[in-house]
Motif scaffolding. Structure first.
Motif, short mmCIF file in Angstrom:
data_model
loop_
_atom_site.label_atom_id
_atom_site.label_comp_id
_atom_site.label_asym_id
_atom_site.label_seq_id
_atom_site.Cartn_x
_atom_site.Cartn_y
_atom_site.Cartn_z
N ALA A 11 0.95 -1.33 0.02
CA ALA A 11 -0.19 -0.08 0.10
C ALA A 11 0.84 1.24 -0.03
CB ALA A 11 -0.78 -0.04 1.08
N GLU A 12 1.88 1.28 0.68
CA GLU A 12 2.94 2.47 0.75
C GLU A 12 3.32 2.89 -0.65
OE1 GLU A 12 7.18 0.50 2.61
OE2 GLU A 12 5.59 1.89 3.87
N ASN A 13 3.34 2.00 -1.52
CA ASN A 13 4.17 2.16 -2.56
C ASN A 13 2.95 2.85 -3.91
OD1 ASN A 13 6.38 1.18 -1.63
ND2 ASN A 13 6.25 -0.83 -2.41
N TYR A 14 1.75 2.89 -3.43
CA TYR A 14 0.86 3.09 -4.79
C TYR A 14 -0.02 4.13 -4.43
CZ TYR A 14 1.90 -1.06 -7.23
OH TYR A 14 2.69 -2.09 -8.01
N ARG A 15 -0.64 5.09 -5.28
CA ARG A 15 -1.40 5.94 -5.26
C ARG A 15 -2.76 5.13 -6.12
NH1 ARG A 15 -0.27 11.91 -5.01
NH2 ARG A 15 1.59 11.86 -3.72
N GLU A 16 -3.76 5.77 -5.94
CA GLU A 16 -5.04 5.09 -6.58
C GLU A 16 -5.84 6.12 -7.26
OE1 GLU A 16 -7.21 2.54 -3.87
OE2 GLU A 16 -7.59 4.24 -2.47
N TYR A 17 -6.41 6.06 -8.35
CA TYR A 17 -7.20 6.80 -8.92
C TYR A 17 -8.69 6.09 -8.93
CZ TYR A 17 -9.95 8.99 -12.89
OH TYR A 17 -10.93 9.63 -13.66
N LEU A 19 -21.62 7.93 -9.39
CA LEU A 19 -22.23 9.21 -9.81
C LEU A 19 -22.08 10.46 -8.73
CD1 LEU A 19 -25.97 9.15 -8.90
CD2 LEU A 19 -24.40 7.50 -8.11
N PHE A 20 -22.06 11.46 -9.27
CA PHE A 20 -21.57 12.58 -8.37
C PHE A 20 -21.87 12.77 -7.05
CE2 PHE A 20 -25.09 15.15 -10.50
CZ PHE A 20 -25.57 15.63 -9.32
N LEU A 21 -22.99 12.24 -6.73
CA LEU A 21 -23.51 12.21 -5.26
C LEU A 21 -22.91 11.63 -4.20
CD1 LEU A 21 -27.50 12.14 -5.60
CD2 LEU A 21 -25.98 14.11 -4.88
N GLU A 22 -22.10 10.58 -4.88
CA GLU A 22 -21.50 9.76 -3.69
C GLU A 22 -20.23 10.12 -3.32
OE1 GLU A 22 -23.53 5.58 -5.51
OE2 GLU A 22 -21.41 5.99 -6.23
N GLN A 23 -19.16 10.57 -3.87
CA GLN A 23 -18.03 11.40 -3.55
C GLN A 23 -17.42 11.79 -4.47
OE1 GLN A 23 -15.34 8.69 -1.25
NE2 GLN A 23 -14.39 7.79 -2.94
N ALA A 24 -16.10 12.65 -4.19
CA ALA A 24 -15.34 12.97 -5.24
C ALA A 24 -14.54 11.90 -6.07
CB ALA A 24 -14.40 14.02 -4.50
N SER A 25 -13.84 12.10 -7.09
CA SER A 25 -13.22 11.38 -7.79
C SER A 25 -11.95 11.98 -7.89
CB SER A 25 -13.83 10.99 -9.28
OG SER A 25 -15.07 10.70 -9.17
N GLY A 26 -10.81 10.98 -8.16
CA GLY A 26 -9.41 11.84 -8.02
C GLY A 26 -8.31 10.70 -7.65
N PHE A 29 -11.18 14.94 0.88
CA PHE A 29 -12.01 14.78 -0.28
C PHE A 29 -12.40 13.17 -0.41
CE2 PHE A 29 -9.61 18.51 -1.34
CZ PHE A 29 -10.51 19.40 -1.23
N PHE A 30 -11.55 12.29 0.34
CA PHE A 30 -11.72 10.79 0.17
C PHE A 30 -11.55 10.09 1.12
CE2 PHE A 30 -9.61 12.56 -3.71
CZ PHE A 30 -10.54 12.13 -4.70
N GLU A 31 -12.53 8.92 1.37
CA GLU A 31 -12.40 7.92 2.29
C GLU A 31 -11.25 6.95 2.32
OE1 GLU A 31 -16.06 5.72 1.88
OE2 GLU A 31 -17.25 7.36 2.41
N HIS A 32 -10.92 6.04 3.21
CA HIS A 32 -9.87 5.31 3.20
C HIS A 32 -9.78 4.51 2.10
CE1 HIS A 32 -9.56 6.56 7.48
NE2 HIS A 32 -8.32 6.66 7.54
N ASN A 33 -10.76 3.69 1.87
CA ASN A 33 -10.84 2.82 0.83
C ASN A 33 -12.10 2.94 0.00
OD1 ASN A 33 -9.90 0.36 -0.71
ND2 ASN A 33 -10.69 -1.14 1.07
N PRO A 34 -12.36 3.90 -0.93
CA PRO A 34 -13.49 3.86 -1.67
C PRO A 34 -13.74 2.82 -2.63
CG PRO A 34 -11.98 5.48 -2.38
CD PRO A 34 -11.36 4.95 -1.08
N THR A 61 -12.07 19.18 -8.06
CA THR A 61 -11.27 18.04 -7.79
C THR A 61 -12.01 16.83 -8.79
OG1 THR A 61 -10.86 18.25 -5.22
CG2 THR A 61 -10.83 15.84 -6.13
N SER A 62 -13.00 16.87 -8.97
CA SER A 62 -13.82 15.82 -9.56
C SER A 62 -13.87 16.02 -10.93
CB SER A 62 -15.23 15.34 -9.12
OG SER A 62 -15.40 14.74 -8.07
#
Length: 616
Positions: free
Chosen positions: A97-103, A108-115, A125-130, A436-437
Motif C-alpha cells: 500500500a505504501e508504494n501506490y496511489r489510486e485513481y 455518480l457525483f452524489l456519492e463522493q469526489a473522484s481523483g 475529499f476521500f474515504e480510506h478505501n472507496p 477535484t472531480s
C-alpha cells in the motif's frame, strides 16, 4: 481438459486468473446468488484456444474469453430460475500500500469526489478505501508499471466496481484487488446474458496518457456525433423552485443583449411542474408550454427543461403496479412495466413537441434504492440504460440530453453531456470539491460526451447586491462551508470551468449582479472555446490531500495555475512541464512574474487565486 493461454498481461490457468509481473496474487471467480455463493475454484474448465467453459452446480454455464488484456464473459442459465446479485473476481494481496496511489471514480457525483489519493489513506475529499466504479488505476509512487482496470462498451446491464482488498484492518501493508460486477439480475430458465468487457492493462506509460487512451477506446465505439458544448443559463442555483416563466423570459432578454447572443440555452429547472411524476406545468407557467417555448425561440434562445423521470411524489397518481418503493420510503416509476415505459416516452415526446430542445434529466439514481422492479432480467444498470433509451427515442437525436445524477456506465452513447461534479454552491469549499472531480474526469470530455461541471456562479458580497445569511467557518472538504465567494474565488471558478472545455451554464440572478460580477461573466464568454479538456498535469504527483494545480490544454496552447490552498504559493512553470513549449503572456488575471532565460515563469498566487497563461 485444462489449458493455459496468455497474451499481454492477463491469463487464466487451472481455474484462476493471473496478472503476471505485477505482484497481485491469484484471482478467483465466484457468483453471489440470492441464497448462496458459488466459487469456480474447483470447477472443471474445458478450454479451446483463448476461451474456457464450465458449468456451476446450480446449472449456470460460464464461458470466458481473453482477448489481449480484455476479459469477456457470457452466461447461460440452467433450468432453475434464480437471482444473481454479484459476480466477484478477487485477486489475492501482493502489492504494498505504501508504494501506490489510486485513481478512484465514483458511480455518480452524489456519492463522493473522484481523483487520486494514497492507497489506504483518507484525505479531506476521500474515504480510506472507496469503491471505484467504471475505472480504477494504481500508480506506483516512484515509477514503474501502472495498473489500469476499467469497464468497456458495450454495456451489458451491470456496474463494474474495483476496490483495494487489504490484508490488514489498518489498511496498510499488502493489498490485492476486488473486481465486482453488480448484477441485481433475475435469471429465467435458459436465459443468456453477458458481462460488460473488463480491461486489465499494465503499462509504464504516464497514467494520464493511460486514462486518455481509455477515453479514446470509448470514443472509437461512440456512434452518435458530439454536439457543441452548451452555453446557457439555468434557473436552479439562484431561484431554486421559486421560478416563473416571467423570470426566465426577463433573464433571457437581459442576458442575450449582455452576451451578444452567446448565451443560447435557457433552462427551466425544478419548480415548473405540479409534482414529480406528473410533468405538467403549475400556475407559474402557461398551461400550453409551447407558448413559453415560442417566446424563448423568438428571442433567439433554445428552450430547456429539467425533469426527474423516475421520481414520483404521490404513488396514487398512477396504477399501483407502475410504482415501486425505495428502501427509505420514496417512490419510483417502474419502467420495466411496458405501460409505464410508454407513459415515460409520452412525457418526453410531449415536451419535445412543445419546443424544448435541451433536456436536463436528473435523479435517475433513485432506482438504485429500489429493492426490486417488476422485471429485473436486464439488471439494475440495464434498467437505467433502458430509461435513457426511452428518453432519447422521444426527444430525438437533435435534442441536447444532459444526464445529471446519472451513473456513468449505462449513459454512454445515449447522452450528449454528463454532470461530472456535485451541485455547485457559492462557497469555496464547494468549488474545491467540484474541481477535484472535474479535473479527474478530464479524459472523458469530447471522447465519451461533453463534460458538464455544473454552473458558473459568481455572486457574493463583492459581486452582487443579494443578501447572504447562511455563512459558517470554512472547513476544507466540508461541502458549502465558509463565507460566500469573493471576487477572486469567483474568478478562479470561472477559469477552472473554462479549462474543463465543457458546458458553460450560468445560474445567478443576472439582475442582482453588480458590475464586478457581470465582468466575470463577460470575460469568460470572451475566451475562445476549448475543444479539449485541460490535463491536470500534477494529478498523480500533487502531495496527498492536495488538488492538481497546473492544468494544460495542449491543442489550444493554454494553461491554468491554481492556488487551492490557504497560504500564498509560488509556482515555477518551465518549458519541460509543457512538452518543451515556453509560457507566454497571461490570458486571465495578469500577474507580475519573473522569467528565466530558459523560459521558466515564476509567479506567486494569493490563496484561492488562479491565473491563465498562453503556452507558445
Amino acid at each position: 481438459m485444462q489449458a493455459e493461454w496468455r497474451k499481454n498481461m492477463l491469463s487464466f490457468e487451472n481455474g484462476t486468473f493471473h496478472i503476471p509481473e505485477t505482484g497481485l496474487g491469484e484471482g478467483i471467480l465466484s457468483f453471489e446468488f440470492e441464497n448462496e455463493t458459488v466459487t469456480t475454484e474447483s470447477a472443471v474448465w474445458i478450454s479451446r484456444g483463448n476461451s474456457w467453459k464450465t458449468e456451476l452446480k446450480n446449472g449456470l454455464q460460464v464461458q470466458l474469453q481473453i482477448s489481449g488484456d480484455i476479459l469477456h464473459a457470457s452466461f447461460r442459465n440452467g433450468a432453475q430460475e434464480c437471482f444473481l446479485k454479484k459476480i466477484h473476481l478477487d485477486f489475492a494481496a501482493g502489492l504494498d500500500a505504501e508504494n501506490y496511489r489510486e485513481y478512484t471514480h465514483s458511480r455518480l457525483f452524489l456519492e463522493q469526489a473522484s481523483g487520486v489519493k494514497p492507497v489506504g489513506m483518507s484525505t479531506p475529499f476521500f474515504e480510506h478505501n472507496p469503491p471505484s466504479y467504471m475505472v480504477y488505476l494504481l500508480a506506483p509512487r516512484n515509477g514503474g508499471k501502472n495498473l489500469l482496470f476499467a469497464a468497456l462498451p458495450p454495456h451489458q446491464g451491470d456496474f463494474l466496481v474495483f476496490q483495494a482488498r487489504h490484508e490488514s484492518r489498518s489498511l496498510n501493508g499488502k493489498f490485492g484487488l476486488s473486481v465486482t460486477a453488480e448484477e441485481d439480475r433475475s435469471l429465467k430458465a435458459g436465459m443468456e446474458f453477458k458481462l460488460s468487457p473488463v480491461l486489465f492493462r499494465v503499462s509504464e506509460k504516464n497514467p494520464l496518457e493511460l486514462l486518455e487512451e481509455l477515453g479514446d477506446s470509448y470514443a472509437a465505439l461512440r456512434t452518435a456525433p458530439l454536439k457543441d458544448r452548451a452555453v446557457g443559463w439555468n434557473s436552479w442555483d439562484q431561484f431554486h423552485t421559486d421560478i416563473s416563466a416571467e423570470d426566465v423570459l426577463e433573464t433571457q432578454k437581459r442576458l442575450d443583449a449582455f452576451s451578444g447572443h452567446k448565451v443560447r440555452y435557457y433552462v427551466v429547472d425544478d419548480g415548473w411542474q405540479i409534482a414529480y411524476g406528473a410533468w405538467i406545468p403549475n400556475l407559474k407557467f402557461p398551461a400550453d408550454l409551447a407558448e413559453f417555448c415560442r417566446k424563448i425561440t423568438a428571442g433567439g434562445g433554445i428552450p430547456g427543461i429539467w425533469t426527474a423521470p423516475l421520481c414520483v411524489d404521490n404513488r396514487y397518481m398512477f396504477p399501483h403496479e407502475w410504482i415501486v418503493s425505495t428502501t427509505d420510503g420514496r417512490f419510483a416509476l417502474d419502467i420495466t412495466r411496458p405501460e409505464a415505459a410508454e407513459y415515460l416516452h409520452s412525457v418526453y415526446r410531449r415536451l419535445h413537441d412543445a419546443g424544448f430542445r435541451y433536456f436536463k434529466v436528473d435523479f435517475t439514481n433513485r432506482i438504485l434504492d429500489v429493492p426490486r422492479c417488476h422485471d429485473m432480467s436486464m439488471g439494475r444498470a440495464g434498467i437505467l440504460r433502458r430509461t435513457y433509451e426511452i428518453i432519447r427515442s422521444a426527444i430525438g437525436p437533435e435534442s441536447y440530453f444532459l444526464g445529471c445524477c446519472v451513473p456513468y456506465e449505462p449513459a454512454f452513447g445515449l447522452v450528449d453531456a454528463v454532470r461530472t461534479t456535485a451541485d455547485i454552491q457559492i462557497y469555496w469549499s464547494a468549488v474545491q470539491i467540484n474541481m477535484t472531480s472535474a479535473s479527474a474526469r478530464w479524459w472523458m470530455h469530447r471522447r465519451l460526451w461533453n463534460n458538464d461541471s455544473d454552473f458558473l456562479v459568481v455572486r457574493g458580497e463583492e459581486t452582487s447586491c443579494a443578501e447572504f445569511s447562511n455563512q459558517s467557518p470554512f472547513v476544507p472538504g466540508k461541502y458549502a462551508s465558509g463565507p460566500v465567494l469573493t471576487k477572486r474565488e469567483a474568478e478562479s471558478l470561472a477559469l477552472a470551468l473554462y479549462m474543463t472545455g465543457g458546458d458553460l451554464m450560468f445560474s445567478d440572478n443576472f439582475l442582482k449582479l453588480n458590475d464586478a460580477g457581470r465582468k466575470i461573466l463577460k470575460d469568460t464568454l470572451a475566451l475562445p472555446p476549448l475543444n479539449e479538456a485541460a490535463r491536470p498535469l500534477d494529478l498523480f504527483s500533487a502531495p496527498a490531500g492536495k488538488m492538481p494545480s497546473v492544468w494544460f490544454a495542449p491543442e489550444a496552447g493554454k494553461a491554468a495555475v491554481f492556488n487551492w490552498g490557504e497560504e500564498p504559493a509560488q509556482f515555477e512553470l518551465g518549458p519541460a512541464l509543457f512538452g518543451g513549449h515556453r509560457p507566454g503572456d497571461f490570458f486571465w488575471n495578469r500577474k507580475e512574474a519573473e522569467r528565466d532565460p530558459d523560459g521558466t515563469l515564476r509567479i506567486v498566487l494569493a490563496p484561492h487565486e488562479a491565473a491563465g497563461i498562453e503556452i507558445l
